[in-house]
Design an enzyme around this catalytic site. Structure first.
Site: not given
Ligand SMILES: O=C(CO)COP(=O)(O)O
Length: 160
Positions: A18, A65, A70, A90, A97, A100, A106
């Site tokens: 993140h 993501g 994801d 994070d 999301h 996701d 999981r």
């Molecule tokens: O959001 C993410 C994982 O949940 C990461 O996405 P990015 O690597 O595109 O920022």
């Protein structure tokens, strides 16, 4: 009963972070550059791009993501194309999301994928002798689960 899946010495590693954790992941990759270099890399869009730029590794990049990345990595885990998940998520930030993210974590548990969500766990993983050797991943036998409805369903059909 269980089933087994072979992991090669060269691992397929998914790298995801993140936004507030991306710098941590880049620094972790730099710290372990020599250990990581022989392996193959996959990543969500932005993370993958940053790792490519910083390390020079070739990263197979999925969507970002929040745009489905994801889920794409989760699908690759199910297809046995990812061996290791390094996902610095994070814990202080709600994400659009979140479902996701939860789904990816999981699937990593379900399919018995070694997963690191912080630097220390990632350090332990990368320094394990198993990281550079072949490994047989044990999985539960999902046959009973897959067949859980068909036997009774077939009996109902047969009785008609
Ligand atoms: O959001 C993410 C994982 O949940 C990461 O996405 P990015 O690597 O595109 O920022």
């Amino acid at each position: 009963m269980s089933t087994h899946l072979q992991m090669n010495a060269q691992k397929n590693i998914a790298l995801v972070a993140h936004d507030h954790k991306k710098q941590d992941l880049i620094e972790w990759c730099e710290k372990h550059y020599d250990a990581l270099k022989p392996h193959r890399f996959f990543g969500t869009g932005t993370t993958g791009q940053l790792i490519e730029n910083a390390l020079g590794f070739s990263v197979h990049r999925f969507q970002s993501g929040p745009l489905g990345g994801d889920q794409q990595i989760g699908a690759k885990i199910v297809e046995n194309e990812i061996d290791v998940l390094i996902f610095f998520w994070d814990p202080l930030e709600p994400m659009s999301h979140d479902p996701d993210i939860k789904a990816l974590l999981r699937l990593a548990v379900l399919w018995n994928i070694p997963t690191a969500s912080n630097i220390t766990t990632a350090d332990f993983l990368i320094t394990s002798p198993l990281f550079i050797s072949e490994y047989v991943r044990v999985l539960p036998d999902f046959t009973d689960y897959r067949n859980r409805l068909t036997a009774s369903h077939n009996a109902v059909i047969a009785s008609k």
